[in-house]
Design an enzyme around this catalytic site. Structure first.
Site, PDB file in Angstrom:
ATOM      1  N   ARG A 218     -25.397  31.238  17.179  1.00 35.16           N
ATOM      2  CA  ARG A 218     -25.441  31.158  15.712  1.00 35.16           C
ATOM      3  C   ARG A 218     -24.201  30.415  15.207  1.00 35.16           C
ATOM      4  O   ARG A 218     -24.264  29.626  14.269  1.00 35.16           O
ATOM      5  CB  ARG A 218     -25.471  32.575  15.114  1.00 35.16           C
ATOM      6  CG  ARG A 218     -26.781  33.290  15.335  1.00 35.16           C
ATOM      7  CD  ARG A 218     -26.909  34.509  14.443  1.00 35.16           C
ATOM      8  NE  ARG A 218     -26.382  35.713  15.034  1.00 35.16           N
ATOM      9  CZ  ARG A 218     -27.120  36.687  15.553  1.00 35.16           C
ATOM     10  NH1 ARG A 218     -28.436  36.613  15.555  1.00 35.16           N
ATOM     11  NH2 ARG A 218     -26.567  37.755  16.049  1.00 35.16           N
ATOM     12  N   PHE A 234     -39.018  32.907  13.811  1.00 33.45           N
ATOM     13  CA  PHE A 234     -38.714  34.158  14.535  1.00 33.45           C
ATOM     14  C   PHE A 234     -37.335  34.640  14.058  1.00 33.45           C
ATOM     15  O   PHE A 234     -36.444  34.927  14.854  1.00 33.45           O
ATOM     16  CB  PHE A 234     -38.697  33.937  16.059  1.00 33.45           C
ATOM     17  CG  PHE A 234     -39.941  33.294  16.607  1.00 33.45           C
ATOM     18  CD1 PHE A 234     -41.028  34.077  16.970  1.00 33.45           C
ATOM     19  CD2 PHE A 234     -40.047  31.915  16.762  1.00 33.45           C
ATOM     20  CE1 PHE A 234     -42.181  33.493  17.493  1.00 33.45           C
ATOM     21  CE2 PHE A 234     -41.188  31.324  17.272  1.00 33.45           C
ATOM     22  CZ  PHE A 234     -42.263  32.109  17.645  1.00 33.45           C
ATOM     23  N   ASP A 256     -41.033  34.854   9.816  1.00 30.62           N
ATOM     24  CA  ASP A 256     -41.277  35.905  10.811  1.00 30.62           C
ATOM     25  C   ASP A 256     -42.666  36.472  10.547  1.00 30.62           C
ATOM     26  O   ASP A 256     -43.191  36.372   9.431  1.00 30.62           O
ATOM     27  CB  ASP A 256     -40.231  37.017  10.703  1.00 30.62           C
ATOM     28  CG  ASP A 256     -40.046  37.780  12.024  1.00 30.62           C
ATOM     29  OD1 ASP A 256     -39.044  37.532  12.726  1.00 30.62           O
ATOM     30  OD2 ASP A 256     -40.919  38.617  12.343  1.00 30.62           O
ATOM     31  N   CYS A 343     -35.951  33.852  25.974  1.00 24.68           N
ATOM     32  CA  CYS A 343     -35.268  35.042  26.499  1.00 24.68           C
ATOM     33  C   CYS A 343     -36.109  35.700  27.583  1.00 24.68           C
ATOM     34  O   CYS A 343     -35.935  36.866  27.896  1.00 24.68           O
ATOM     35  CB  CYS A 343     -34.913  36.022  25.375  1.00 24.68           C
ATOM     36  SG  CYS A 343     -36.325  36.599  24.443  1.00 24.68           S
TER      37      CYS A 343
HETATM   38  N1  SAH Z   1     -33.541  34.980  15.881  1.00 28.68           N
HETATM   39  C1  SAH Z   1     -33.413  36.388  15.637  1.00 28.68           C
HETATM   40  C2  SAH Z   1     -34.017  37.248  16.726  1.00 28.68           C
HETATM   41  C3  SAH Z   1     -35.475  36.987  17.007  1.00 28.68           C
HETATM   42  S1  SAH Z   1     -36.317  38.317  17.720  1.00 28.68           S
HETATM   43  C4  SAH Z   1     -31.947  36.742  15.413  1.00 28.68           C
HETATM   44  O1  SAH Z   1     -31.069  35.874  15.572  1.00 28.68           O
HETATM   45  O2  SAH Z   1     -31.674  37.882  15.060  1.00 28.68           O
HETATM   46  C5  SAH Z   1     -37.957  37.804  17.655  1.00 28.68           C
HETATM   47  C6  SAH Z   1     -38.618  37.902  16.296  1.00 28.68           C
HETATM   48  O3  SAH Z   1     -39.894  37.254  16.400  1.00 28.68           O
HETATM   49  C7  SAH Z   1     -38.929  39.301  15.775  1.00 28.68           C
HETATM   50  O4  SAH Z   1     -38.350  39.457  14.510  1.00 28.68           O
HETATM   51  C8  SAH Z   1     -40.454  39.384  15.684  1.00 28.68           C
HETATM   52  O5  SAH Z   1     -40.885  40.113  14.539  1.00 28.68           O
HETATM   53  C9  SAH Z   1     -40.812  37.931  15.558  1.00 28.68           C
HETATM   54  N2  SAH Z   1     -42.144  37.531  16.026  1.00 28.68           N
HETATM   55  C10 SAH Z   1     -42.818  37.955  17.124  1.00 28.68           C
HETATM   56  N3  SAH Z   1     -43.967  37.270  17.275  1.00 28.68           N
HETATM   57  C11 SAH Z   1     -44.035  36.386  16.238  1.00 28.68           C
HETATM   58  C12 SAH Z   1     -44.968  35.386  15.846  1.00 28.68           C
HETATM   59  N4  SAH Z   1     -46.068  35.157  16.551  1.00 28.68           N
HETATM   60  N5  SAH Z   1     -44.691  34.653  14.748  1.00 28.68           N
HETATM   61  C13 SAH Z   1     -43.572  34.866  14.014  1.00 28.68           C
HETATM   62  N6  SAH Z   1     -42.656  35.792  14.350  1.00 28.68           N
HETATM   63  C14 SAH Z   1     -42.874  36.545  15.445  1.00 28.68           C
END
Ligand code: SAH
Length: 399
Positions: A218, A234, A256, A343
């Site tokens: 970040r 996401f 999201d 991940c």
């Molecule tokens: N980038 C974030 C962490 C991501 S965790 C950070 O820095 O904090 C992954 C995220 O993807 C979760 O919030 C989950 O709700 C979301 N997610 C899972 N499947 C998804 C989809 N198909 N489309 C959009 N979001 C999704």
């Protein structure tokens, strides 16, 4: 003579454990002498009756997680045992300047195998600790763990929340004891990361409340965000969005599929900025949105959850990463940037890189790799457990 259950490995199956790999797979076991209670401390021997280590047993694919390779055979995992291990984990975070840092008070204190504590995760949030057990053996020692944490943090400790409902196997995950406070009662708190504020909900948030592992990545984003139109997919609680806005992004859209995540993202943006007019949220499936949306961006962030949890679905995961990245690359303006992550433990950096390159070829765009990203130092990789290297990312310059 020890009265502990004796786990004897098949001939030739002791190589990994002799190289200090902490897992004994059920297929490597020749015989078990003694009771086989899930969560109990057992001793592991080679086929030639050499003592190899002591660990916690569970009747599953990973049958024993080794807790001690020392030649002295532990009688039990007593309070001293836990304190020694947890104090060592704390000391390592001191070395990486995380325990007393004015700009960052959120870090991972224990990263499972990476801290020689397989099955245990502990995250630190401004004096609050969230403890997560991924194994029954660890669950049994949660009180010893809490006692040691109280000793280590002393007056700086506000609360210890035990959060294992989603991570313990079988009936243990349903038990009342799988979740609750072991000390104090702070349900949420505001933390700072590189000077940015985040409101963390330990109880209802995903995982332990925040994706601490993206901290350094970040921070890297701040070099590229100024003046840009950005799509953060996401986004969860808006980590990348807050950094992008602080760095002077023109607009940031946080996407999201979880409504709750978007609420958290909006809350965190409002916590850091009085004017939030250049931030908006999109409730959508990221894959579908990127495919159907015709808008272009200067910078896109792709941080999906693990597409593959096991190697038998690796191929499908790779196809998923390829599609997602190809669609995102198409939506990036010439001279723009892609921050893309995986991940999935079973997808190596090499495989991820070739997948993203294949996606660029499919999108018909020239790409250059500017940075290769990883998990930060508070998520250490045990050199004898390469599976611990799970987070990988690339920053691409898209022509
Ligand atoms: N980038 C974030 C962490 C991501 S965790 C950070 O820095 O904090 C992954 C995220 O993807 C979760 O919030 C989950 O709700 C979301 N997610 C899972 N499947 C998804 C989809 N198909 N489309 C959009 N979001 C999704």
């Amino acid at each position: 003579m020890s009265n502990k259950t004796k786990v004897i490995l098949r001939s030739g199956k002791d190589d990994a454990i002799k190289r200090y790999h902490p897992w004994v797979f059920s297929g490597a076991i020749k015989k078990i002498h003694g009771p086989q209670a899930d969560g109990s401390l057992v001793e592991v021997f080679s086929n030639r009756d050499e003592y190899l280590g002591a660990g916690l047993y569970h009747d599953a694919s990973i049958a024993v997680r080794i807790m001690s390779f020392a030649p002295e055979r532990p009688d039990e995992l007593d309070a001293d045992f836990w304190h020694q291990k947890l104090a060592a984990a704390y000391k390592m975070r001191e070395t990486t300047k995380l325990t007393d840092n004015k700009n960052t008070n959120v870090y991972r204190l224990v990263h499972g195998e990476g801290d020689h504590l397989p099955g245990l995760i502990i995250d630190h949030y401004n004096g609050n600790l969230v403890v997560q057990a991924h194994a029954i053996g660890i669950h049994k020692y949660r009180n010893e763990i809490a006692e040691s944490l109280k000793r280590i943090f002393g007056e700086k400790l506000k609360s210890i929340y035990y959060k294992s409902k989603d991570t313990l196997p079988g009936e243990f995950s349903k038990s009342e004891e799988a979740e609750g406070f072991l000390y104090g009662n702070t349900e949420s708190d505001i933390v700072i990361e590189y000077g940015h504020k985040f409101d963390i909900d330990f109880i209802h948030g995903q995982k332990t409340g925040f994706f601490i592992d993206q901290r350094v990545n970040r921070q890297l984003l701040t070099q590229y965000a100024s003046g840009k139109t950005i799509l953060n997919t996401f986004c969860y609680s808006g980590g990348f969005s807050v950094y992008a806005l602080a760095a002077g992004a023109k607009t940031v859209e946080s996407l999201d599929s979880s409504r709750k995540a978007l609420e958290l993202a909006e809350k965190n943006v409002a916590l850091n900025f009085t004017d939030t007019s250049n931030h908006s949220v999109i409730l959508a499936d990221a894959v579908q949105y990127i495919r159907e949306n015709q808008k272009t961006y200067d910078l896109i962030i792709l941080d999906p959850p693990a597409f593959a949890k096991h190697s038998n679905v690796r191929h499908n995961a790779v196809q998923g990463y390829k599609r997602l990245n190809a669609e995102a690359i198409r939506q990036i303006t010439p001279g723009g940037i892609l921050f893309t992550f995986s991940c999935s433990q079973v997808v190596s950096m090499g495989l991820f890189k070739s997948t993203v390159i294949a996606a660029a070829i499919q999108a018909g765009r020239q790409v250059r790799i500017l940075h290769q990203m990883n998990q930060p130092a508070d998520h250490p990789i045990n050199a004898f457990h390469p599976e611990g290297e799970y987070l990988k990312g690339l920053v691409l310059y898209i022509k």
